[in-house]
Each structure stands twice: as C-alpha cells, then as structure tokens.
Design a protein around this motif. Structure first.
Motif, PDB file in Angstrom:
ATOM      1  N   ASP A   1     -77.853  13.947  93.076  1.00 29.68           N
ATOM      2  CA  ASP A   1     -77.945  12.894  92.059  1.00 29.68           C
ATOM      3  C   ASP A   1     -77.198  11.644  92.496  1.00 29.68           C
ATOM      4  OD1 ASP A   1     -79.237  14.717  90.459  1.00 29.68           O
ATOM      5  OD2 ASP A   1     -77.377  15.417  89.541  1.00 29.68           O
ATOM      6  N   GLU A   2     -76.033  11.844  93.051  1.00 29.55           N
ATOM      7  CA  GLU A   2     -75.205  10.719  93.507  1.00 29.55           C
ATOM      8  C   GLU A   2     -74.887  10.937  94.981  1.00 29.55           C
ATOM      9  OE1 GLU A   2     -71.614  10.212  91.167  1.00 29.55           O
ATOM     10  OE2 GLU A   2     -72.649  11.065  89.426  1.00 29.55           O
ATOM     11  N   VAL A   3     -74.909   9.850  95.734  1.00 32.13           N
ATOM     12  CA  VAL A   3     -74.650   9.952  97.182  1.00 32.13           C
ATOM     13  C   VAL A   3     -73.655   8.868  97.585  1.00 32.13           C
ATOM     14  CG1 VAL A   3     -75.704   9.826  99.466  1.00 32.13           C
ATOM     15  CG2 VAL A   3     -76.988  10.836  97.583  1.00 32.13           C
ATOM     16  N   TRP A   4     -72.697   9.225  98.405  1.00 29.36           N
ATOM     17  CA  TRP A   4     -71.749   8.253  98.931  1.00 29.36           C
ATOM     18  C   TRP A   4     -71.216   8.777 100.266  1.00 29.36           C
ATOM     19  CZ3 TRP A   4     -70.692  11.928  95.409  1.00 29.36           C
ATOM     20  CH2 TRP A   4     -69.504  12.661  95.514  1.00 29.36           C
ATOM     21  N   HIS A   5     -70.389   7.974 100.921  1.00 29.07           N
ATOM     22  CA  HIS A   5     -69.862   8.425 102.220  1.00 29.07           C
ATOM     23  C   HIS A   5     -68.397   8.091 102.366  1.00 29.07           C
ATOM     24  CE1 HIS A   5     -69.691   4.438 104.171  1.00 29.07           C
ATOM     25  NE2 HIS A   5     -70.780   4.155 103.476  1.00 29.07           N
ATOM     26  N   SER A   6     -67.768   8.748 103.323  1.00 30.77           N
ATOM     27  CA  SER A   6     -66.336   8.562 103.591  1.00 30.77           C
ATOM     28  C   SER A   6     -66.126   7.297 104.412  1.00 30.77           C
ATOM     29  CB  SER A   6     -65.814   9.763 104.393  1.00 30.77           C
ATOM     30  OG  SER A   6     -66.366   9.728 105.703  1.00 30.77           O
ATOM     31  N   PRO A   7     -64.893   6.831 104.504  1.00 33.13           N
ATOM     32  CA  PRO A   7     -64.590   5.814 105.525  1.00 33.13           C
ATOM     33  C   PRO A   7     -64.753   6.444 106.915  1.00 33.13           C
ATOM     34  CG  PRO A   7     -62.744   6.120 103.995  1.00 33.13           C
ATOM     35  CD  PRO A   7     -63.702   7.221 103.743  1.00 33.13           C
ATOM     36  N   ARG A   8     -64.677   5.609 107.935  1.00 36.05           N
ATOM     37  CA  ARG A   8     -64.821   6.130 109.300  1.00 36.05           C
ATOM     38  C   ARG A   8     -63.581   6.924 109.686  1.00 36.05           C
ATOM     39  NH1 ARG A   8     -63.830   2.934 113.710  1.00 36.05           N
ATOM     40  NH2 ARG A   8     -64.220   1.105 112.418  1.00 36.05           N
ATOM     41  N   GLY A   9     -63.805   8.087 110.227  1.00 31.56           N
ATOM     42  CA  GLY A   9     -62.716   8.908 110.723  1.00 31.56           C
ATOM     43  C   GLY A   9     -62.804   9.050 112.227  1.00 31.56           C
ATOM     44  N   GLY A  10     -61.844   9.736 112.814  1.00 28.48           N
ATOM     45  CA  GLY A  10     -61.874  10.011 114.248  1.00 28.48           C
ATOM     46  C   GLY A  10     -61.632  11.491 114.479  1.00 28.48           C
ATOM     47  N   GLN A  11     -62.554  12.146 115.126  1.00 33.17           N
ATOM     48  CA  GLN A  11     -62.388  13.575 115.401  1.00 33.17           C
ATOM     49  C   GLN A  11     -62.194  13.777 116.896  1.00 33.17           C
ATOM     50  OE1 GLN A  11     -65.155  16.366 113.836  1.00 33.17           O
ATOM     51  NE2 GLN A  11     -65.403  15.319 111.883  1.00 33.17           N
ATOM     52  N   HIS A  12     -61.237  14.593 117.254  1.00 34.58           N
ATOM     53  CA  HIS A  12     -60.939  14.945 118.642  1.00 34.58           C
ATOM     54  C   HIS A  12     -60.404  13.717 119.372  1.00 34.58           C
ATOM     55  CE1 HIS A  12     -64.718  17.012 117.229  1.00 34.58           C
ATOM     56  NE2 HIS A  12     -63.796  17.949 117.112  1.00 34.58           N
ATOM     57  N   ILE A  13     -59.514  13.933 120.291  1.00 43.94           N
ATOM     58  CA  ILE A  13     -58.928  12.826 121.047  1.00 43.94           C
ATOM     59  C   ILE A  13     -59.035  13.154 122.528  1.00 43.94           C
ATOM     60  CG2 ILE A  13     -56.885  11.391 121.380  1.00 43.94           C
ATOM     61  CD1 ILE A  13     -55.952  12.287 118.596  1.00 43.94           C
ATOM     62  N   MET A  14     -59.687  12.269 123.245  1.00 45.02           N
ATOM     63  CA  MET A  14     -60.018  12.550 124.650  1.00 45.02           C
ATOM     64  C   MET A  14     -59.597  11.380 125.542  1.00 45.02           C
ATOM     65  SD  MET A  14     -63.756  13.672 123.366  1.00 45.02           S
ATOM     66  CE  MET A  14     -63.496  12.578 121.995  1.00 45.02           C
ATOM     67  N   GLY A  15     -59.564  11.641 126.845  1.00 44.28           N
ATOM     68  CA  GLY A  15     -59.280  10.590 127.817  1.00 44.28           C
ATOM     69  C   GLY A  15     -57.792  10.442 128.106  1.00 44.28           C
ATOM     70  N   GLY A  16     -57.487   9.412 128.848  1.00 40.96           N
ATOM     71  CA  GLY A  16     -56.089   9.143 129.206  1.00 40.96           C
ATOM     72  C   GLY A  16     -55.727   9.673 130.580  1.00 40.96           C
ATOM     73  N   THR A  17     -56.307  10.803 130.942  1.00 40.25           N
ATOM     74  CA  THR A  17     -56.050  11.384 132.277  1.00 40.25           C
ATOM     75  C   THR A  17     -57.402  11.850 132.838  1.00 40.25           C
ATOM     76  OG1 THR A  17     -55.549  13.475 131.164  1.00 40.25           O
ATOM     77  CG2 THR A  17     -53.669  12.134 131.856  1.00 40.25           C
ATOM     78  N   ILE A  18     -58.362  10.945 132.895  1.00 39.95           N
ATOM     79  CA  ILE A  18     -59.753  11.362 133.154  1.00 39.95           C
ATOM     80  C   ILE A  18     -59.951  11.890 134.574  1.00 39.95           C
ATOM     81  CG2 ILE A  18     -60.648   9.729 131.453  1.00 39.95           C
ATOM     82  CD1 ILE A  18     -61.736   8.116 133.905  1.00 39.95           C
ATOM     83  N   MET A  19     -60.939  12.759 134.680  1.00 39.84           N
ATOM     84  CA  MET A  19     -61.307  13.286 135.995  1.00 39.84           C
ATOM     85  C   MET A  19     -62.421  12.442 136.606  1.00 39.84           C
ATOM     86  SD  MET A  19     -63.506  16.805 135.295  1.00 39.84           S
ATOM     87  CE  MET A  19     -62.067  17.806 135.040  1.00 39.84           C
ATOM     88  N   GLY A  20     -62.478  12.438 137.926  1.00 39.27           N
ATOM     89  CA  GLY A  20     -63.511  11.696 138.641  1.00 39.27           C
ATOM     90  C   GLY A  20     -63.444  11.999 140.118  1.00 39.27           C
ATOM     91  N   ASP A  21     -64.462  11.533 140.850  1.00 42.13           N
ATOM     92  CA  ASP A  21     -64.495  11.770 142.291  1.00 42.13           C
ATOM     93  C   ASP A  21     -63.503  10.884 143.041  1.00 42.13           C
ATOM     94  OD1 ASP A  21     -66.342  13.798 142.656  1.00 42.13           O
ATOM     95  OD2 ASP A  21     -68.043  12.438 142.427  1.00 42.13           O
TER      96      ASP A  21
END
Lengths: 193, 521
Positions: free
Chosen positions: B442-462
């Motif tokens: 009947d009623e629809v709404w949404h949350s503010p933007r959130g952030g799930q999981h935290i990645m990066g900072g020490t990334i892998m690469g060739d």
C-alpha cells in the motif's frame, strides 16, 4: 521482591556480560552495585552517574515525546549507565552513527542545546513545555538546524535519542510482546524488561 | 627477551581463521593477536542491543570525505571479528568481475581469474556447509553444487517474490553460510532472525565454529586484548620480523615472527602499515607504489520498504534474506551507469536497531511512531539492493593528526561514492519501488544510502607500482608479509564480500604454507 541473589549480585565481568544479554545492566542503588533492567532501575530510584537531575528530567521528557513509554522504560537510566561505559562495550546506537566518543559529551551538549532552544522559542525549559510545543520543537530538530541551536547536529541528536527510546520500549522481550512479535531467543531471558 | 613464533596473525576474524588453521595444521607455531576480547558462542545473546558489543568503536575512524563508510557498523571487535555478526550471504564473484579493465576499460583487473579461485570457493563451501539452490540460481558461476538445500521461504519472501515475478525477474534462494541441516557436528538454523547478534548455535558459519576450531586443535593460540600498533622489519626493511602490540594495561610488547599476516580488516590494516613507516619505508610499509590506503570502496545500498495488508511474518528467517536476484548483474547497458546490482529479498526484521523496523521511518515519533510500529510489525516488507562501487584512488585511508591512547595516529577515511555507484543506487531506488508496488504494497518508501562491506586500501595486482600485494595476498615489498581480508579486493563486484575473502585467504594461506622456505628466507 527479587531473590536475594539477584538483589545483591556480584557484578563481576562475567555476570555483567550475561546481564547485558538479558537486558540487565549494572546500576548503583544507594552505593551498592546491582543488576537491573533500566525500567527496574528507574522504579527503584537508582543513582545517576553522569546526568545531572535536570538532565535526567529533560531526557525523560524528550524520550517520552519521541516514544511514548520511554520514561518509565528507563531511558535516562539506560543512557546514563552507558555514557560512562567503555565505548567498545557501549550499547548505545550512537556508536553506529559516527558519534565520537566519549558519548557523554554528546548527550550533555545535546540536552543543554535542547533546553536553550526551548527557552529561546518558548521561554521555558523543555520539561515545562506543553505537548504541542514539545512536538513542534522536536520536529524542528529532527530535520533542520534551528538558528538558536548550539550543540551537536540536531538531526543526529534526535536520531540517537529516538533510537535509545526505541531500544528501551521496543528492543526488549516486553516490547516485542507489545508488538505481537515472538522474541524467539537462542538464549532466553529469565525475565522480561 | 621478545617471544618468537613462526607466524603472527593480526586480527581474529574470517581471514585470520583460515590462515591460522592452514598454518597451524602444517606444524607452524601460530599466534593470533586480537584487539578485542575473547569471545565464545555462549556470549552471543539474542538482543540487537547487546549485539553492539560485537562492533568496533575505538580507536575511532575519523571521516573527512563526502560520504561515510559506516565503519563501526561494518567492523567487528573480539574473536571472530566482523564475521561474528555478518549475515552469511555468500554469492560468488562472477568471472567478469576479475577482468573489468580488460573487458570494459573500467575499474581494475585482478591478478587472477575466476577459474583460479573456483577450487577454493568449492573447498570453503564444503568446509562451512553452504546452503543454496544450485539449479534455480541461473546466474551462478561454475562450481560444485551447494552441499546443503536452500533456506525455507516464509510469508515475507513469498509475498515479495510476487513483485519480481510481475516484473519478469528471476529469484532464487540466497546462498547462505547457514546450515539448513546438521553438518559436521553443527546444528541447523531455527530461522529466528538473530544473526546480527551472533549465532550461538553455530548454524551460521562464523570463525568461532569454522576454521578457528581447527586452528586451536592444531595448537594455534588466540590472544585477546592485544592491539597491534606496528609491523617491525629488519634494519634494511627487507623482511618483517614481527609486530609491536599494546596490552590492556598499556604495556608495549614485541612479538617476533618469521611471517606476519595482517588480517585486521580494511581500515586497521592500512593504518598499521602507514604507522609502520621507518627509514627504509618512509611512507609506510608495503607502500612503494604510493597506493597504500587507496581504492577504498563500499557497496552503496538501499532498503526499499512496503507496508502490506498481509501478515508478512517478517521476524522469521535470517538477516541475510530468503531470496535474491542477480538479474541486474550485467555491467554494461545501453545507457546508464557501469556495474552490477543485486537484490536481497526478505531479510528478517527486529523492532529496533539500525536496520530495525523503527528506523525505517526515522521521521516518525510519538503516537505516529507507535501506530506505525503496530502496523509494520505485521505488514512491513523489505528488499535490499547492493550496488557495485568503483575503485577510485582518491578514496582512501590515511593517517590523521589526532593520535590514539598509545600515541599512534588514528585513521581517517576520505571517501565519496563513485558516480557509477550512485547511478546504480538511483536505478535500484526506482526499480525497487516498482517491485514492492508490484508485490502489492500500500505504501512504499526507501532508506537513505548506506554502505555495506568495506574493501580496498591494500589492493592486489600484478604490478608492484600499481598495487600493494600480488595474487596470493603477499605484499610486493615485503615477501613474508601477507594481507587477509577484503582490503585486497581491487574491485567490489556487487556481492557480499565474506565468501570471496575466505576463498582468497585459503589460496594465500596455502601458498604461504607450500612456499614457506622461500618466503621467510
């Protein structure tokens, strides 16, 4: 009356941790540490550690406007008990909402700002406002920064205290029951709080 | 005289548990140093309030960017780390996630491909007892079938699935690290929705019940309340020689080791390395690329809510949801942002806390909130969109001027969600509202933007000049220093990070075990 063992429980770390799982926290009653729910702590007149008597009344009044029942559910006792806790052990939602520890600074400043704003807008402290005035004031801090506010970001203060009020009213086995939600605990509480 | 062990592992979370098990079983003397307290299953009380003890608070992360990364909520503290309170949603990365630069000219490439990691996914899922529906999950990359059947679908899931069906979208059971039947001595889930508070039955695969028991049996030691401040090296800065840590009394200790594994989650890993600067490494350890702390990412997420005139039984199930959809996983579309999206359907709800019923309408208070709570307790439904973030070097962890109680600079996050991530988030808001309406709300709404999981900072690469570690999480600069956790991810995909970090940790730990002599030489 609770059994003697619960009235005079040893508040060692283990029993404290067990207690927090059951909604029990360590409160001081006439200088003796006992494990109580915030509701019990209020009913039995537990001592406050961080909040002054005026702050207690203001926080209870604000909590009651935000979530009916928060006063008797012990919002002031809950927040007071947690304000001086190790931030890592804190049970306050402020922890999730990027409030910088120590959390006591945040609550002291927020409550003072609320009373100042109330005095400017209605010439009376928050606890003396009529319901309609209190609702107007709370609405104004919920989504804006009133000109006369001098404290932590008002929507953040609103959100944190509202979360505290929700915790003590709805975040308990009693609160679940009020909403007809089965609590379904893995570790069942021995009593409702 | 300082103690010496073969391996010191910093942090006691998911990645640490895998390294500890593999290396202890290989006969290595393993010591795990954890900032937080020791924790057992019986400490995990069924309460959203007491669950907050499982999360991080201090040393606090300062934030200076446009957006928050929700560090305290995402991170964990104490034995088990963040994985103690994680929801157990374990989809795999897709093959294209590993090659975005090569395939699309966007983001970064991983130094490995899906097929390299596939056997480790398969072995981890067999170890922990993953549940899911292999056939129904039409988007699933190649891999062994799930060892356990999917979680049951309750009213909440069934009702919301109507919306996806109406919009011609596919759904399948969420792949979950949650037992749907007894498995390896652990009990099956009872679907009571207390996952975030930690699962004391052991049905949810947290490190207290998977990998750490193996590690302890093989002789590893978990040491609580030991806050690592720096990684130490030899005079030339060529090899790690151990770590410095501070105990509860503030006393500093040195623990020497032949190999060091940093597995203290994304922020603290970067902070410890930056605080480990020395004459040979003036900009921080393992930072010859200048990219230490860079490419910080979090998944932009949104909850879409709907009120239904039906009994949703939204308290039933698990916090990770009952169904999911990856119909929007394709990264390139004719118009619009680049990247993947994923829907999680019908996570179990509780009245309070950050993701609880009351917080879904944070604008309500007083009698309005009271009546909303009564209606929502019966009729609230929710779906959650997880969107891919882009790796941007300007998003970073750096050192702040403010210091912690031990005199070491705090970490500061400078983060703003990527333009593509924001575009995907907006697309999710529009699509999600249509889905909930189509399900009959009947009623629809949404949350503010959130952030799930935290990645990066020490990334892998060739390339050593463009990344911090190689494909087996070994730092380019210090061969006996390894990194565990989502900090090594160079791209975020749109899936929850825990399964992926377990698989990477298993591969890397076995590399360290099998190449011990050359690594520590």
């Amino acid at each position: 009356m609770p059994p003697r063992s619960s009235r005079h429980a040893d508040v060692n770390r283990r029993s404290f941790l067990q207690g927090t799982g059951l909604g029990l926290l360590a409160f001081s009653l006439a200088g003796t540490q006992v494990l109580l729910t915030p509701r019990q702590a209020r009913a039995r007149g537990a001592d406050f550690k961080s909040l002054g008597s005026g702050e207690v009344l203001t926080l209870e009044a604000l909590g009651e406007v935000l979530v009916p029942g928060a006063r008797e559910a012990g919002i002031a006792n809950f927040v007071d008990q947690q304000m001086s806790a190790d931030p890592n052990e804190s049970l306050l939602m402020a922890k999730y909402l990027n409030v910088a520890p120590p959390y006591s600074d945040f609550y002291h400043a927020g409550l003072a700002a609320l009373d100042r704003l109330s005095n400017v807008q209605f010439d009376a402290p928050f606890v003396e406002l009529e319901q309609e005035q209190a609702v107007t004031l709370v609405s104004s801090i919920s989504n804006s920064v009133p000109d006369d506010w001098d404290g932590p970001p008002p929507p953040l203060f609103y959100l944190c205290v509202r979360a505290d009020a929700v915790d003590v009213v709805y975040g308990t086995a009693e609160g679940f029951a009020k909403l007809k939600i089965p609590y379904l605990p893995h570790i069942p509480p021995p009593e409702r709080w | 005289m300082a103690e010496k062990v073969d391996v010191v592992i910093v942090g006691a979370g998911a990645a640490a548990s895998v390294y500890a098990a593999v290396l202890a079983e290989a006969g290595k003397e393993v010591r795990v140093l954890e900032t937080g307290p020791a924790r057992k299953l019986e400490d995990l009380y069924s309460s959203q309030i007491s669950a907050r003890r499982l999360k991080w608070a201090v040393p606090e992360l300062l934030e200076a960017g446009k957006d928050t990364i929700w560090f305290n909520y995402n991170a964990g503290r104490g034995f088990g780390g963040a994985a103690v309170h994680h929801f157990g949603v374990w989809p795999r990365y897709h093959p294209e996630d590993f090659k975005e630069r090569s395939l699309y000219g966007r983001g970064l490439d991983w130094p490995l491909e899906y097929e390299d990691l596939r056997p480790y996914y398969d072995r981890v899922q067999a170890e922990v007892g993953l549940s899911g529906d292999t056939e129904a999950e039409i988007w699933r990359p190649p891999g062994d079938p799930y060892p356990l059947p999917p979680v049951p679908v309750f009213s909440h899931g069934r009702i919301l699935a109507r919306g996806f069906e109406a919009l011609d979208m596919n759904v399948a059971a969420v792949p979950l690290a949650i037992l749907t039947a007894p498995y390896k001595g652990r009990a099956a889930c009872t679907y009571d929705g207390w996952c975030e508070a930690g699962c004391p039955t052991g049905a949810l695969a947290n490190p207290l019940v998977v990998y750490f028991p193996r590690a302890l049996k093989a002789g590893a030691t978990l040491q609580p309340r030991s806050h690592v401040t720096r990684v130490l090296t030899d005079a030339k800065g060529k090899l790690a020689t151990g770590v410095e840590y501070v105990d509860d009394t503030g006393t500093r200790h040195t623990l020497l080791a032949d190999s060091v594994v940093l597995a203290a989650f994304t922020v603290e890993n970067s902070r410890i390395l930056l605080n480990s600067a020395s004459t040979p490494h003036p900009d921080g350890l393992a930072n010859s690329s200048g990219l230490l702390g860079r490419y910080l990412m979090t998944h932009p997420s949104v909850n879409i809510f709907g009120l239904f005139d039906e009994d949703m039984q939204n308290y039933m199930g698990v916090n990770g949801g009952q169904l999911f959809s990856q119909d929007r996983f394709n990264k390139v579309r004719k118009a619009g942002p680049f990247g993947s999206r994923q829907w999680i359907i019908a996570p179990a709800l509780k009245p309070n806390d950050l993701l609880g019923i009351a917080m879904t309408r944070a604008d309500l208070f007083g009698p309005d909130l009271q009546s909303f709570m009564e209606r929502a307790a019966r009729g609230l439904g929710t779906i959650v969109a997880i969107s891919q973030d882009q790796p941007l070097p300007e998003n970073r962890i750096e050192l702040a001027d403010t210091k912690d109680a031990h005199g070491f600079p705090l970490a500061r996050a400078v983060y703003a969600a990527s333009a593509d991530g924001l575009g995907l988030w907006n697309a999710s808001v529009d699509e999600g509202q249509a889905l909930i309406k189509a399900a009959g709300a009947d009623e629809v709404w949404h949350s503010p933007r959130g952030g799930q999981h935290i990645m990066g900072g020490t990334i892998m690469g060739d390339k050593p000049d463009a990344s911090v570690t190689n494909a087996v999480s070994q730092t380019h600069d210090i061969p006996n220093l390894f990194i565990g956790g989502p900090g090594v991810f160079p791209t975020s995909s749109a899936v929850n990070s825990t399964f992926h970090l377990y698989a990477l940790a298993l591969m890397s730990a076995e590399y360290l075990r099998d190449n011990w002599a050359s690594v520590v030489a």
